[in-house]
Design an enzyme around this catalytic site. Structure first.
Site, short mmCIF file in Angstrom:
data_model
loop_
_atom_site.label_atom_id
_atom_site.label_comp_id
_atom_site.label_asym_id
_atom_site.label_seq_id
_atom_site.Cartn_x
_atom_site.Cartn_y
_atom_site.Cartn_z
N ASP A 16 -44.99 46.65 -36.45
CA ASP A 16 -44.04 45.56 -36.16
C ASP A 16 -42.73 45.73 -36.91
O ASP A 16 -42.04 44.75 -37.21
CB ASP A 16 -44.66 44.19 -36.50
CG ASP A 16 -46.02 43.99 -35.87
OD1 ASP A 16 -46.12 44.18 -34.65
OD2 ASP A 16 -46.98 43.65 -36.60
N LYS A 19 -39.64 49.37 -34.20
CA LYS A 19 -39.50 50.73 -33.68
C LYS A 19 -38.91 50.75 -32.28
O LYS A 19 -38.14 51.65 -31.93
CB LYS A 19 -40.86 51.44 -33.69
CG LYS A 19 -41.44 51.66 -35.08
CD LYS A 19 -42.77 52.36 -35.02
CE LYS A 19 -43.86 51.52 -34.39
NZ LYS A 19 -44.16 50.27 -35.13
N GLY A 43 -46.69 46.56 -29.13
CA GLY A 43 -45.75 45.68 -28.44
C GLY A 43 -44.35 45.93 -28.94
O GLY A 43 -43.96 45.44 -29.99
N HIS A 44 -43.58 46.75 -28.22
CA HIS A 44 -42.23 47.08 -28.63
C HIS A 44 -41.25 46.18 -27.88
O HIS A 44 -41.16 46.23 -26.66
CB HIS A 44 -41.92 48.55 -28.38
CG HIS A 44 -42.70 49.47 -29.26
ND1 HIS A 44 -42.71 50.84 -29.11
CD2 HIS A 44 -43.50 49.23 -30.32
CE1 HIS A 44 -43.48 51.39 -30.03
NE2 HIS A 44 -43.97 50.42 -30.77
N GLN A 226 -47.86 51.09 -33.91
CA GLN A 226 -48.36 50.57 -35.18
C GLN A 226 -47.57 51.15 -36.35
O GLN A 226 -46.40 51.43 -36.21
CB GLN A 226 -49.88 50.82 -35.32
CG GLN A 226 -50.74 50.03 -34.36
CD GLN A 226 -50.95 50.70 -33.03
OE1 GLN A 226 -51.18 51.87 -32.94
NE2 GLN A 226 -50.88 49.92 -31.97
#
Length: 427
Positions: A16, A19, A43-44, A226
């Site tokens: 988180d 990235k 989740g980007h 991650q």
């Protein structure tokens, strides 16, 4: 950042870190952007103008016209969710399907993996890991047990049907008595085969594509999911993910040799967050922790869970820098600290064995560790309009320099907001 032939972008904390935004920015100069591990548990979030895109499996480079986006063999593909994500991009006017490729060696993540994930967490009780429930662990477990189903198996519908039915029947045996499931093997096979025809044209050898791009001096960007502290080997085991999240896994995860990689960019927040269970020495509870959470919007893009928040942890930063061989850092969310009168930095840990400055491999030592704090003066003015290092308030520049010194890696980018243009090129 200086030119590169193959750059790895890796999270330097517990995930988180932002990235997606950094990859989106760097993708402008890349020919190929490839994911090398993880699955739909990532989740980007990327903001382009007034639009928000949350990408779980497709690389962030997809938002740039003409970029080739690959999912490597190290990925576990939730094929149902993948096509939902792909169709969502197409509906928003993005030419996505013609630019995506998937390794035939990537593992399929199926519905029974999610059920097994839920059953495993339920069985752990108070010792639960805090997974996303997306089936990632069981999918990798099946891969290692050499019973997994690969994307390339979908080339042969009959073989694929047999493999899915057999795997679902094995999963039902494990689910018996768990209170979760069972799943209908024939129904699952029918569902997966509806996607088989559409996925076949997307199957590729990512190693060949990337190697050719490097030979042709077409820059390649490898995107991790991650963070380093969730790595299966080097993270806070067992409170980790099921794959190799570090830069060392990037080459294996797309099918190239390690000498092809020449740059590693670590992405790190100006403070620290973590989702789920496990030790986090820098965690701050109470009003300050809540303030960081609210100002930073620290709620998971995949699960919606509130993230645990704390001050910047230099022990984690140093460990991650060494572990990944980082050549540079991207510091994100500096603006979240704009209103703090005083800011704390964790410089070491106080343990039963004394003060330590290196990240320990013993979970019990880490769980009992107390942060050694250094306090610095805040800047109490907005940084969101800064576009050059000189635009930052003096105390903000001093904070950036302090982090650079403690991490031992030069800071090349500084994020001061959620939008694409809110990045300072400091390197």
């Amino acid at each position: 950042m200086s030119s590169y032939r193959c750059l790895v972008v890796v999270g330097a904390q517990w995930g988180d870190e932002g990235k997606g935004k950094i990859v989106d920015m760097l993708a402008e100069d890349a020919g190929i952007v490839a994911r090398y591990q993880g699955g739909a548990n990532a989740g980007h979030t990327v903001h382009v103008g007034d639009q928000e895109f949350i990408l779980h499996q497709i690389p962030s480079g997809i938002l740039h016209e003409g970029k080739r986006c690959l999912l490597g063999n190290g990925v576990v593909l939730d094929i149902v969710q993948f096509f939902e994500e792909l169709d969502g991009l197409i509906e928003r006017g993005i030419d996505a399907e013609s630019r995506v490729g998937i390794s035939g060696r990537a593992q399929l993540l199926l519905e029974y993996h999610k059920l097994l994930d839920q059953a495993n967490e339920r069985a752990r009780g108070a010792a639960r890991i805090g997974t996303t429930g997306k089936g990632i662990g069981p999918a990798y477990e099946e891969k290692v047990a050499r019973r997994g189903i690969r994307v390339g198996d979908l080339r042969d519908p009959e073989r694929a049907r047999t493999l899915v039915i057999e795997a679902a029947e094995r999963a039902n045996q494990r689910l018996e008595g768990s209170g979760v499931g069972p799943i209908d093997p024939d129904q699952l096979a029918d569902q997966i085969l509806t996607y088989a025809e559409r996925v076949r044209p997307l199957i590729t050898d990512t190693g060949i594509e990337i190697s050719r791009a490097i030979e042709e001096e077409n820059p390649v960007l490898l995107e991790g999911a991650q963070g380093a502290l969730l790595d299966l080997d080097h993270g806070t085991y067992p409170y980790v993910t099921a794959s190799t999240t570090t830069a060392g896994g990037a080459a294996t995860g797309v099918g190239i040799g390690p000498t092809s990689i020449d740059r590693v960019l670590g992405v790190i927040k100006a403070y620290t967050t973590r989702v789920g269970s496990g030790p986090m020495p820098s965690e701050v509870e109470g009003p300050v922790g809540e303030r960081l959470r609210e100002l930073g919007g620290e709620f998971g893009a995949t699960t919606g869970r509130a993230r645990r928040c704390g001050w910047f942890d230099a022990v984690v930063a140093r460990y991650s820098a060494r572990l990944n061989g980082m050549t540079g850092l991207a510091l994100t969310k500096l603006d979240v600290l704009d209103t703090f009168e005083e800011i704390e930095i964790v410089t070491a840990y106080e343990t039963d064995e004394g003060i330590i400055e290196e990240f320990p491999d013993d979970l019990e030592i880490l769980e009992r560790a107390k942060p050694v704090i250094e306090k610095v003066e805040g800047w109490q003015s907005s940084t969101t309009e800064a576009r050059k290092l000189e635009d930052l308030p003096p105390n903000a520049r001093a904070y950036v320099e302090k982090i650079e010194e403690l991490a031992g890696v030069p800071i090349e980018y500084i994020g001061v907001g959620t939008k694409r243009e809110q990045i300072i090129r400091a390197g």
